[in-house]
Design a protein around this motif. Structure first.
Motif, PDB file in Angstrom:
ATOM      1  N   LEU A 182      -9.603 -11.209 -47.153  1.00 32.65           N
ATOM      2  CA  LEU A 182      -8.347 -11.472 -46.444  1.00 32.65           C
ATOM      3  C   LEU A 182      -7.974 -10.315 -45.529  1.00 32.65           C
ATOM      4  O   LEU A 182      -7.343 -10.509 -44.482  1.00 32.65           O
ATOM      5  CB  LEU A 182      -7.226 -11.734 -47.455  1.00 32.65           C
ATOM      6  N   ALA A 183      -8.383  -9.109 -45.917  1.00 31.98           N
ATOM      7  CA  ALA A 183      -8.062  -7.932 -45.110  1.00 31.98           C
ATOM      8  C   ALA A 183      -8.841  -7.882 -43.807  1.00 31.98           C
ATOM      9  O   ALA A 183      -8.552  -7.050 -42.945  1.00 31.98           O
ATOM     10  CB  ALA A 183      -8.318  -6.665 -45.923  1.00 31.98           C
ATOM     11  N   GLN A 184      -9.813  -8.766 -43.633  1.00 32.30           N
ATOM     12  CA  GLN A 184     -10.526  -8.831 -42.365  1.00 32.30           C
ATOM     13  C   GLN A 184      -9.632  -9.336 -41.236  1.00 32.30           C
ATOM     14  O   GLN A 184      -9.858  -9.027 -40.068  1.00 32.30           O
ATOM     15  CB  GLN A 184     -11.741  -9.756 -42.489  1.00 32.30           C
ATOM     16  N   THR A 185      -8.616 -10.119 -41.582  1.00 34.82           N
ATOM     17  CA  THR A 185      -7.765 -10.734 -40.557  1.00 34.82           C
ATOM     18  C   THR A 185      -6.277 -10.491 -40.788  1.00 34.82           C
ATOM     19  O   THR A 185      -5.460 -10.958 -39.995  1.00 34.82           O
ATOM     20  CB  THR A 185      -8.020 -12.252 -40.502  1.00 34.82           C
ATOM     21  N   ALA A 244     -15.675  -2.808 -52.054  1.00 31.74           N
ATOM     22  CA  ALA A 244     -15.129  -1.680 -51.304  1.00 31.74           C
ATOM     23  C   ALA A 244     -14.431  -2.183 -50.059  1.00 31.74           C
ATOM     24  O   ALA A 244     -14.996  -2.918 -49.262  1.00 31.74           O
ATOM     25  CB  ALA A 244     -16.253  -0.720 -50.936  1.00 31.74           C
ATOM     26  N   GLN A 245     -13.173  -1.835 -49.909  1.00 33.86           N
ATOM     27  CA  GLN A 245     -12.405  -2.230 -48.746  1.00 33.86           C
ATOM     28  C   GLN A 245     -12.426  -1.102 -47.730  1.00 33.86           C
ATOM     29  O   GLN A 245     -12.963  -0.030 -47.974  1.00 33.86           O
ATOM     30  CB  GLN A 245     -10.965  -2.552 -49.154  1.00 33.86           C
ATOM     31  N   SER A 246     -11.814  -1.368 -46.569  1.00 28.55           N
ATOM     32  CA  SER A 246     -11.714  -0.331 -45.552  1.00 28.55           C
ATOM     33  C   SER A 246     -10.627   0.647 -45.982  1.00 28.55           C
ATOM     34  O   SER A 246      -9.535   0.672 -45.415  1.00 28.55           O
ATOM     35  CB  SER A 246     -11.382  -0.954 -44.202  1.00 28.55           C
ATOM     36  N   GLU A 247     -10.963   1.426 -47.015  1.00 26.92           N
ATOM     37  CA  GLU A 247     -10.076   2.455 -47.525  1.00 26.92           C
ATOM     38  C   GLU A 247      -8.663   1.935 -47.802  1.00 26.92           C
ATOM     39  O   GLU A 247      -7.721   2.296 -47.106  1.00 26.92           O
ATOM     40  CB  GLU A 247     -10.017   3.632 -46.542  1.00 26.92           C
ATOM     41  N   PRO A 248      -8.497   1.058 -48.779  1.00 24.29           N
ATOM     42  CA  PRO A 248      -7.147   0.609 -49.122  1.00 24.29           C
ATOM     43  C   PRO A 248      -6.287   1.787 -49.553  1.00 24.29           C
ATOM     44  O   PRO A 248      -6.743   2.676 -50.270  1.00 24.29           O
ATOM     45  CB  PRO A 248      -7.363  -0.369 -50.281  1.00 24.29           C
ATOM     46  N   GLN A 249      -5.055   1.774 -49.100  1.00 22.82           N
ATOM     47  CA  GLN A 249      -4.136   2.868 -49.394  1.00 22.82           C
ATOM     48  C   GLN A 249      -3.200   2.474 -50.535  1.00 22.82           C
ATOM     49  O   GLN A 249      -2.435   1.517 -50.406  1.00 22.82           O
ATOM     50  CB  GLN A 249      -3.327   3.229 -48.148  1.00 22.82           C
ATOM     51  N   GLY A 250      -3.263   3.200 -51.638  1.00 29.85           N
ATOM     52  CA  GLY A 250      -2.393   2.927 -52.773  1.00 29.85           C
ATOM     53  C   GLY A 250      -1.118   3.747 -52.712  1.00 29.85           C
ATOM     54  O   GLY A 250      -1.118   4.890 -52.250  1.00 29.85           O
ATOM     55  N   ASP A 251      -0.032   3.144 -53.184  1.00 28.86           N
ATOM     56  CA  ASP A 251       1.247   3.841 -53.176  1.00 28.86           C
ATOM     57  C   ASP A 251       2.157   3.195 -54.221  1.00 28.86           C
ATOM     58  O   ASP A 251       1.817   2.162 -54.802  1.00 28.86           O
ATOM     59  CB  ASP A 251       1.895   3.770 -51.792  1.00 28.86           C
ATOM     60  N   MET A 280      11.881  -0.647 -61.300  1.00 30.65           N
ATOM     61  CA  MET A 280      10.540  -0.276 -61.749  1.00 30.65           C
ATOM     62  C   MET A 280       9.828   0.478 -60.625  1.00 30.65           C
ATOM     63  O   MET A 280      10.213   0.397 -59.464  1.00 30.65           O
ATOM     64  CB  MET A 280       9.730  -1.513 -62.154  1.00 30.65           C
ATOM     65  N   GLU A 281       8.781   1.184 -60.990  1.00 32.51           N
ATOM     66  CA  GLU A 281       7.909   1.806 -60.002  1.00 32.51           C
ATOM     67  C   GLU A 281       6.731   0.873 -59.786  1.00 32.51           C
ATOM     68  O   GLU A 281       5.827   0.788 -60.614  1.00 32.51           O
ATOM     69  CB  GLU A 281       7.447   3.181 -60.487  1.00 32.51           C
ATOM     70  N   MET A 282       6.749   0.149 -58.685  1.00 33.64           N
ATOM     71  CA  MET A 282       5.721  -0.850 -58.410  1.00 33.64           C
ATOM     72  C   MET A 282       4.559  -0.224 -57.645  1.00 33.64           C
ATOM     73  O   MET A 282       4.748   0.431 -56.620  1.00 33.64           O
ATOM     74  CB  MET A 282       6.293  -2.019 -57.609  1.00 33.64           C
ATOM     75  N   TYR A 283       3.353  -0.452 -58.154  1.00 30.84           N
ATOM     76  CA  TYR A 283       2.146   0.016 -57.475  1.00 30.84           C
ATOM     77  C   TYR A 283       1.654  -1.078 -56.532  1.00 30.84           C
ATOM     78  O   TYR A 283       1.681  -2.270 -56.848  1.00 30.84           O
ATOM     79  CB  TYR A 283       1.049   0.347 -58.485  1.00 30.84           C
ATOM     80  N   TYR A 284       1.177  -0.658 -55.363  1.00 34.36           N
ATOM     81  CA  TYR A 284       0.616  -1.612 -54.408  1.00 34.36           C
ATOM     82  C   TYR A 284      -0.450  -0.934 -53.576  1.00 34.36           C
ATOM     83  O   TYR A 284      -0.528   0.299 -53.505  1.00 34.36           O
ATOM     84  CB  TYR A 284       1.699  -2.199 -53.509  1.00 34.36           C
ATOM     85  N   GLU A 285      -1.301  -1.737 -52.943  1.00 31.41           N
ATOM     86  CA  GLU A 285      -2.323  -1.233 -52.049  1.00 31.41           C
ATOM     87  C   GLU A 285      -2.269  -1.991 -50.734  1.00 31.41           C
ATOM     88  O   GLU A 285      -2.053  -3.204 -50.725  1.00 31.41           O
ATOM     89  CB  GLU A 285      -3.712  -1.363 -52.668  1.00 31.41           C
ATOM     90  N   VAL A 286      -2.488  -1.271 -49.640  1.00 27.84           N
ATOM     91  CA  VAL A 286      -2.485  -1.851 -48.304  1.00 27.84           C
ATOM     92  C   VAL A 286      -3.863  -1.704 -47.699  1.00 27.84           C
ATOM     93  O   VAL A 286      -4.482  -0.638 -47.777  1.00 27.84           O
ATOM     94  CB  VAL A 286      -1.446  -1.160 -47.389  1.00 27.84           C
ATOM     95  N   SER A 287      -4.366  -2.781 -47.097  1.00 30.27           N
ATOM     96  CA  SER A 287      -5.675  -2.739 -46.444  1.00 30.27           C
ATOM     97  C   SER A 287      -5.690  -3.730 -45.287  1.00 30.27           C
ATOM     98  O   SER A 287      -4.913  -4.681 -45.251  1.00 30.27           O
ATOM     99  CB  SER A 287      -6.793  -3.083 -47.436  1.00 30.27           C
TER     100      SER A 287
END
Length: 289
Positions: free
Chosen positions: A69-72, A22-29, A36-43
């Motif tokens: 990695l999302a810690q920093t 579980a990440q700190s609420e990764p945001q998918g878009d 193409m329609e590329m899916y990605y997540e930001v955290s």
């Protein structure tokens, strides 16, 4: 993966890694990238880092390294053409195209320059991205990759000619659960098999890279140890320390008792290699006390 997507190699990796912590609420878009329609997540927060998965994988199967990695960093984990939730298009899946997709993704979401972490196919795409778009990359972490087709173990190269769709049939159910077009599996697999047969040699290009590279490989990886050392040497590595001069910016890390699919299943060890590299930290020798 750089020529590593056979069923025998990938199955264990997908099973072993499982979904990410579980990440700190990764945001998918989704964003339009090269048709193409590329899916990605930001955290996370911090400097941008692009995370590139291996063949037949997706963001979830990259496992725990993403939240680490999302810690920093602000991590942008993408899903490549035909993988995960990203649409497939009428175009080959090859390393120049994947590198182009990374560059176009950065433009689409407004990232000028970023660190890149790639595993297997994602590492090869990252290496090609560094070659083709040097102005867009800060530092590259390339886990389990080669810079020539001949850099793989002989056993693997001998297996490539016999690859057929039947070897990948067990991927279909999981693939269809995420795919925008669940009926497109056969076309996708044909492209992935074609990728396995593509030869390449980036020796000259690698020798001209200016971005620091952290090479990570298992000691029982599909890439030979000799090939990983050769890559390190091309990047200026292999010199003697303790001679009063700074060490090269690029680095080589070999994970013990580690096969190709076990590389990504050891996030703690990966993270222990990655963070000091990104921070430019080196252990102090006796003459630097």
């Amino acid at each position: 993966m750089t020529k590593f997507s056979s069923a025998a190699l990938i199955a264990a990796g997908l099973i072993a890694t499982g979904p990410a912590l579980a990440q700190s609420e990764p945001q998918g878009d989704r964003v339009e990238v090269n048709g193409m329609e590329m899916y990605y997540e930001v955290s996370g927060e911090g400097d941008p880092m692009i995370v590139l998965h291996g063949a037949h994988m997706n963001i979830d199967t990259m496992g725990e390294i993403i939240p680490m990695l999302a810690q920093t960093h602000t991590v942008y984990a993408i899903e490549f053409q035909g993988h995960g939730r990203t649409t497939d298009i009428d175009r080959p899946i090859n390393y120049p195209n994947l590198a182009s997709d990374v560059a176009a993704f950065m433009d689409a979401v407004g990232i000028e320059k970023a660190d890149v972490f790639g595993y297997s196919m994602g590492a090869a795409a990252g290496l090609k991205f560094a070659i083709d778009y040097p102005e867009k990359i800060d530092q590259l972490i390339a886990a389990s990759t080669s810079f020539t087709y001949e850099g793989m173990q002989e056993e693997y190269l001998a297996m490539v000619p016999d690859m057929g769709p039947e070897m990948f049939a067990f991927f279909e159910e999981g693939w269809a659960e995420l795919a925008p077009d669940p009926e497109g599996f056969d076309a996708f697999i044909e492209k992935m098999i074609a990728l396995e047969h593509e030869t390449f040699d980036w020796t000259e290009d690698v020798g001209e890279l200016e971005a620091p590279v952290l090479i990570i490989a298992g000691d029982a990886d599909v890439v030979t140890l000799e090939h990983s050392v050769e890559l390190f040497n091309l990047l200026g590595g292999g010199v003697m320390g303790d001679m009063g001069v700074p060490l090269p910016q690029s680095r080589l890390a070999i994970m013990p008792a580690t096969s190709h699919t076990a590389v990504i299943s050891q996030p703690d060890l990966l993270y222990a290699f990655i963070e000091p590299f990104l921070a430019g930290e080196t252990p102090a020798g006796f003459f630097e006390q």
